[in-house]
Design a protein around this motif. Structure first.
Motif, PDB file in Angstrom:
ATOM      1  N   VAL A   1      -9.400  -1.097   1.624  1.00  0.00           N
ATOM      2  CA  VAL A   1      -8.859  -0.234   2.677  1.00  0.00           C
ATOM      3  C   VAL A   1      -7.425  -0.680   2.954  1.00  0.00           C
ATOM      4  O   VAL A   1      -7.192  -1.813   3.396  1.00  0.00           O
ATOM      5  N   ARG A   2      -6.491   0.191   2.685  1.00  0.00           N
ATOM      6  CA  ARG A   2      -5.075  -0.123   2.885  1.00  0.00           C
ATOM      7  C   ARG A   2      -4.632   0.475   4.218  1.00  0.00           C
ATOM      8  O   ARG A   2      -4.538   1.701   4.374  1.00  0.00           O
ATOM      9  N   LEU A   3      -4.354  -0.396   5.175  1.00  0.00           N
ATOM     10  CA  LEU A   3      -4.005   0.040   6.523  1.00  0.00           C
ATOM     11  C   LEU A   3      -2.696  -0.608   6.971  1.00  0.00           C
ATOM     12  O   LEU A   3      -2.382  -1.733   6.579  1.00  0.00           O
ATOM     13  N   PRO A   4      -1.930   0.104   7.791  1.00  0.00           N
ATOM     14  CA  PRO A   4      -0.644  -0.442   8.249  1.00  0.00           C
ATOM     15  C   PRO A   4      -0.810  -1.393   9.432  1.00  0.00           C
ATOM     16  O   PRO A   4      -1.796  -1.339  10.159  1.00  0.00           O
ATOM     17  N   ARG A   5       0.190  -2.265   9.584  1.00  0.00           N
ATOM     18  CA  ARG A   5       0.354  -3.037  10.812  1.00  0.00           C
ATOM     19  C   ARG A   5       1.579  -2.475  11.536  1.00  0.00           C
ATOM     20  O   ARG A   5       2.512  -1.982  10.907  1.00  0.00           O
ATOM     21  N   PHE A   6       1.546  -2.567  12.841  1.00  0.00           N
ATOM     22  CA  PHE A   6       2.601  -1.952  13.644  1.00  0.00           C
ATOM     23  C   PHE A   6       3.331  -3.009  14.473  1.00  0.00           C
ATOM     24  O   PHE A   6       2.745  -4.010  14.881  1.00  0.00           O
ATOM     25  N   ARG A   7       4.625  -2.745  14.696  1.00  0.00           N
ATOM     26  CA  ARG A   7       5.439  -3.602  15.563  1.00  0.00           C
ATOM     27  C   ARG A   7       6.006  -2.750  16.689  1.00  0.00           C
ATOM     28  O   ARG A   7       6.526  -1.649  16.449  1.00  0.00           O
TER      29      ARG A   7
END
Length: 235
Positions: free
Chosen positions: A89-95
């Motif tokens: 599962v390829r998921l983004p991280r957010f800043r």
């Protein structure tokens, strides 16, 4: 495999190509084999998970500071073992643009390594057979690909058992109350060498009025539950 959108537009993806003879000269070629079915299920699982991950990545979390807008920082791959194969599962991280805090996503269990369905099946099989045999059954029947090692099952089975133990049991819809009373006494024996016999009597009653009386001599395998025994018990 075809994905249909809300407006009727569709996207197709080739999952697997299967070639089979047109005749039935060899019964072994009838339909798909277990190996082909496992490959097909694993391919379909990967495509479905990838589509879910793309839809999930569009969602933006709310920063804990309350006023910031979260932008994509990078992407991380999460390997998850499922009953139909291991998926990534390829998921983004957010800043956060205001405070700089990093958010991992929306409602994503970042420490999860397997699906509940796989965990439950592993625990069920491990309760019926040895860990090694249960792992072999999973490997033979399902395209798990990960999480089917006997040591992995040894670690996960107690965890699944503890979850079942801590789960509140559902109370039965109707529970019949049963009252049981017991008493005992000693009577003089008429047999040579025995001075007293211990007699035990009991009474079982239900709320609906049902009743059963029983009696037995201690040390004897025979017991009575007849009306005459009930009259003797009353006297």
């Amino acid at each position: 495999m075809v994905k249909t959108g809300a407006e009727g537009d569709g996207q197709s993806t080739d999952v697997m190509k299967i070639n089979k003879p047109d005749d039935l000269g060899d019964i072994a070629t009838l339909g798909m084999s277990l190996a082909e079915a496992k490959l097909l299920l694993a391919g379909v699982q990967r495509e479905i998970v990838a589509a879910q991950a793309r839809a999930h990545a569009v969602r933006r979390p709310d920063c804990r500071c309350g006023g910031g807008v979260c932008h994509v920082k990078d992407y991380r791959d999460h390997a998850i073992a499922t009953l139909l194969g291991q998926v990534t599962v390829r998921l983004p991280r957010f800043r956060c643009a205001v405070c700089g805090a990093i958010e991992v996503g929306v409602d994503w269990p970042s420490h999860c390594r397997s699906t509940p369905e796989l965990d439950q099946l592993q625990a069920h099989l491990a309760a019926l057979m040895t860990y090694r045999t249960a792992a072999d059954v999973l490997e033979q029947m399902f395209p798990v690909g990960a999480g089917n090692d006997k040591e992995t099952m040894r670690r996960r089975t107690p965890t699944a058992g503890a979850a079942l133990r801590d789960h509140a049991a559902n109370a039965p819809e109707t529970a019949a109350a049963i009252t049981v009373t017991l008493d005992s006494t000693f009577i003089r024996s008429c047999e040579d060498g025995e001075r007293h016999l211990e007699v035990r009597v009991g009474n079982v009653e239900t709320e609906s009025g049902g009743r059963q009386v029983f009696g037995a001599v201690a040390g004897s395998s025979a017991g009575t539950s007849t009306p005459s025994a009930e009259r003797k018990a009353r006297h």
